[in-house]
Design a protein around this motif. Structure first.
Motif, short mmCIF file in Angstrom:
data_model
loop_
_atom_site.label_atom_id
_atom_site.label_comp_id
_atom_site.label_asym_id
_atom_site.label_seq_id
_atom_site.Cartn_x
_atom_site.Cartn_y
_atom_site.Cartn_z
N ASN A 2 0.83 -1.20 0.00
CA ASN A 2 0.00 0.00 0.00
C ASN A 2 0.87 1.26 0.00
O ASN A 2 1.81 1.36 0.77
CB ASN A 2 -0.91 0.02 1.23
CG ASN A 2 -1.88 -1.13 1.26
OD1 ASN A 2 -2.14 -1.77 0.24
ND2 ASN A 2 -2.44 -1.40 2.42
N ASN A 3 0.53 2.19 -0.85
CA ASN A 3 1.12 3.54 -0.82
C ASN A 3 2.59 3.60 -1.21
O ASN A 3 3.26 4.58 -0.93
CB ASN A 3 0.95 4.19 0.56
CG ASN A 3 -0.51 4.33 0.98
OD1 ASN A 3 -1.41 4.23 0.13
ND2 ASN A 3 -0.75 4.55 2.23
N GLN A 4 3.12 2.54 -1.86
CA GLN A 4 4.55 2.59 -2.21
C GLN A 4 4.86 3.74 -3.17
O GLN A 4 5.89 4.41 -3.01
CB GLN A 4 4.98 1.25 -2.83
CG GLN A 4 5.12 0.15 -1.80
CD GLN A 4 5.82 -1.09 -2.32
OE1 GLN A 4 6.65 -1.65 -1.63
NE2 GLN A 4 5.49 -1.53 -3.51
N ALA A 5 3.99 3.98 -4.13
CA ALA A 5 4.25 5.06 -5.09
C ALA A 5 4.23 6.44 -4.42
O ALA A 5 5.13 7.26 -4.66
CB ALA A 5 3.26 5.00 -6.25
N GLU A 39 9.03 18.25 6.94
CA GLU A 39 7.73 18.19 6.27
C GLU A 39 6.90 17.06 6.86
O GLU A 39 7.44 16.05 7.31
CB GLU A 39 7.89 17.98 4.76
CG GLU A 39 8.41 19.20 4.03
CD GLU A 39 8.25 19.09 2.51
OE1 GLU A 39 7.25 18.53 2.04
OE2 GLU A 39 9.15 19.58 1.80
N ASP A 40 5.59 17.26 6.83
CA ASP A 40 4.60 16.27 7.24
C ASP A 40 3.70 16.03 6.04
O ASP A 40 2.88 16.88 5.70
CB ASP A 40 3.82 16.80 8.44
CG ASP A 40 2.65 15.90 8.83
OD1 ASP A 40 2.52 14.80 8.27
OD2 ASP A 40 1.85 16.33 9.69
N HIS A 41 3.89 14.87 5.39
CA HIS A 41 3.18 14.59 4.14
C HIS A 41 1.97 13.71 4.39
O HIS A 41 2.11 12.60 4.92
CB HIS A 41 4.09 13.87 3.15
CG HIS A 41 5.25 14.69 2.69
ND1 HIS A 41 5.18 15.54 1.62
CD2 HIS A 41 6.51 14.78 3.17
CE1 HIS A 41 6.36 16.13 1.45
NE2 HIS A 41 7.17 15.69 2.38
N PRO A 42 0.76 14.15 4.00
CA PRO A 42 -0.38 13.24 4.06
C PRO A 42 -0.25 12.15 3.00
O PRO A 42 0.18 12.41 1.88
CB PRO A 42 -1.58 14.16 3.78
CG PRO A 42 -1.02 15.30 3.01
CD PRO A 42 0.40 15.48 3.48
N MET A 43 -0.58 10.95 3.37
CA MET A 43 -0.55 9.79 2.49
C MET A 43 -1.96 9.22 2.37
O MET A 43 -2.81 9.48 3.22
CB MET A 43 0.38 8.72 3.06
CG MET A 43 1.84 9.12 3.17
SD MET A 43 2.73 8.90 1.61
CE MET A 43 3.09 10.62 1.23
N PRO A 44 -2.21 8.42 1.35
CA PRO A 44 -3.52 7.75 1.28
C PRO A 44 -3.76 6.86 2.49
O PRO A 44 -2.83 6.47 3.21
CB PRO A 44 -3.41 6.91 0.00
CG PRO A 44 -2.34 7.58 -0.81
CD PRO A 44 -1.38 8.14 0.19
#
Length: 198
Positions: free
Chosen positions: A11-14, A181-186
């Motif tokens: 999940n979410n590798q990309a 940075e704080d990146h939102p992910m799926p």
């Protein structure tokens, strides 16, 4: 050997790769803490050929990681080194970046503290630490699915569970790691990126 498989790794590798390609652009040698099945390493390493990708985990997980490497070899992908946070050791070698995925909510809080202490001690100035997984914000869950996941984790192991973003940032700061940075992910996950500076 039958390849171990984790859907969470798939999940979410990309989206994770997109973050790492940007933040690891100036890095040369990455230590992956808790490589698990090895799925992340065989996905990320060939897509960032400028990096040496060093896997690590508890020794009982090494056969599975090696099996994935055998199926998906890459010249910049390295066989796992032993790393046990409860023993406090750090793998030999110099690393200017560290990546870990889905570890902070699995291991106990003292081991999370130990991980940040080790990373803060061994990363050079301007080294990068990227950590992926679910986190709570202001003490609350960001979704019903994260709430249910946390309950499942704590039922299985009371020492595990989702960590508070604010506690992670404060812990990092104790070890000269500052949030970049704080990146939102799926699927209600995040990628937090810290940079080492005094």
């Amino acid at each position: 050997m039958h390849l171990p498989f984790s859907q969470a790794c798939e999940n979410n590798q990309a989206p994770i790769l997109e973050v790492l390609q940007r933040h690891f652009a100036g890095s040369r040698r990455v230590l992956e803490i808790g490589s698990g099945t090895g799925q992340h390493s065989v996905y990320f390493a060939p897509r960032m050929p400028h990096l040496d990708w060093q896997t690590s985990d508890l020794e009982q997980n090494h056969p599975g990681i090696r099996a994935w490497h055998a199926q998906h070899p890459a010249p910049n992908l390295h066989a796992p080194l032993p790393l046990d946070l409860s023993q406090g050791g750090w793998p030999a070698g110099n690393f200017d970046a560290v990546f870990t995925s889905n570890t902070a909510h699995i291991v106990s809080w003292p081991l999370v503290q130990r991980m940040f202490e080790l990373v803060g001690t061994h990363l050079p100035e301007q080294g990068v630490f990227a950590i992926y997984g679910p986190f709570n914000y202001q003490g609350g869950f960001t979704s019903d699915s994260n709430r249910a996941f946390d309950a499942m984790l704590r039922q299985r192991d009371p020492e595990s569970g989702l960590r508070n973003f604010e506690d992670i940032v404060a812990l990092a700061r104790l070890h000269s790691l500052h949030l970049a940075e704080d990146h939102p992910m799926p699927a209600n996950n995040r990628t937090l990126v810290f940079v080492k500076n005094g």
